[in-house]
Design an enzyme around this catalytic site. Sequence first.
Site, PDB file in Angstrom:
ATOM      1  N   TYR A  93       0.870  -1.182   0.000  1.00  0.00           N
ATOM      2  CA  TYR A  93       0.000   0.000   0.000  1.00  0.00           C
ATOM      3  C   TYR A  93       0.902   1.225   0.000  1.00  0.00           C
ATOM      4  CZ  TYR A  93      -3.761   3.096   1.916  1.00  0.00           C
ATOM      5  OH  TYR A  93      -4.669   4.099   2.145  1.00  0.00           O
ATOM      6  N   LYS A  98      -1.548  -1.494  -3.912  1.00  0.00           N
ATOM      7  CA  LYS A  98      -2.542  -0.426  -3.971  1.00  0.00           C
ATOM      8  C   LYS A  98      -1.785   0.887  -4.087  1.00  0.00           C
ATOM      9  CE  LYS A  98      -6.057   1.859  -1.080  1.00  0.00           C
ATOM     10  NZ  LYS A  98      -5.421   3.167  -0.876  1.00  0.00           N
ATOM     11  N   VAL A 114      -9.546   1.241  -5.472  1.00  0.00           N
ATOM     12  CA  VAL A 114      -9.928   1.422  -4.071  1.00  0.00           C
ATOM     13  C   VAL A 114     -10.326   2.885  -3.933  1.00  0.00           C
ATOM     14  CG1 VAL A 114      -9.246   1.274  -1.657  1.00  0.00           C
ATOM     15  CG2 VAL A 114      -8.312  -0.355  -3.314  1.00  0.00           C
TER      16      VAL A 114
END
Length: 295
Positions: free
Chosen positions: A132, A160, A204
């Site tokens: 992330y 992500k 996301v």
Amino acid sequence: MTRNAHVALVTCFNDDETVNYQATRAQARRQVAAGNDLMVCGTNGDFTALNHGEKIRLIEEVMDEVAGRVKVIANIGCPATFETLQLARAIDGLGLHGTAVITPYFIACTQDGLIRHFSTIADAVTTPVYLYDIPARTQNHIEPATARVLARHPNIAGIKDSGGSTETVEEYLAVAREVDGFEVYCAPDHLVLWGLEQGCAGVVSGLGNVAPHLLAQIVSAFNTGDLETARDAQEKFAVLRVDLYKLGYPPALVKRALYMNDPSVGLSRQPALLPDAEQDKAILAILEARGLREG
């Protein structure tokens, strides 16, 4: 590949700032009904304001609520590898689609340090790990060369990207083309359709808390090849983003806009945004103009 959208679910709070688990479960149900997958304890979930036990319980509550109907990713990243490892082990076996591990924050890391950090977590659990990257908040950035090394770990499933740089996303996608099974999720809300078109496995979104059906429409239309509908929905989503985010810190504005429609979400823990009459008026005007006012 069928793409999907994970909404970075808000964490709801009571008036005394304790976590309102029932209201959070209600928000999870709302997203499931719209057709979205979930991310728990992300940036829009106030994860930095939650303690260790609250994060574990939140993940357990959401997993119980959705009962396998959608994919759930939980962010467990902490500044130190030690605590991140504790959280990873505590939620391993809950049936999560994956655990997102945000880069350490406050602690300045070398790229070698990041490789050790992520590898340690991935070695210790069976739940797939997603890197992330959000350097504007953590001051640590996963370089594409580092992602290439980590992508070859058998339990690291993807990354992500919340950096907002199309160049970086493209470099991560180059890694995904080299390493089978490595997925890239694009996070900035103005890049949802662009990310899907470039080959991202999904998105996301924090703004999806406010407009869940609009986000779902972008992704579902893309999946069915209806690019005209996808582009129209993306344009509306991007305009909402510009209008809302120009008022202040995006996660706080998402939470407040959601509060305008459903006060059960509560305020964020302090020192986050406090109610402001003029700002609330502006938020309401945005929701009404975009057909998002409820109740």
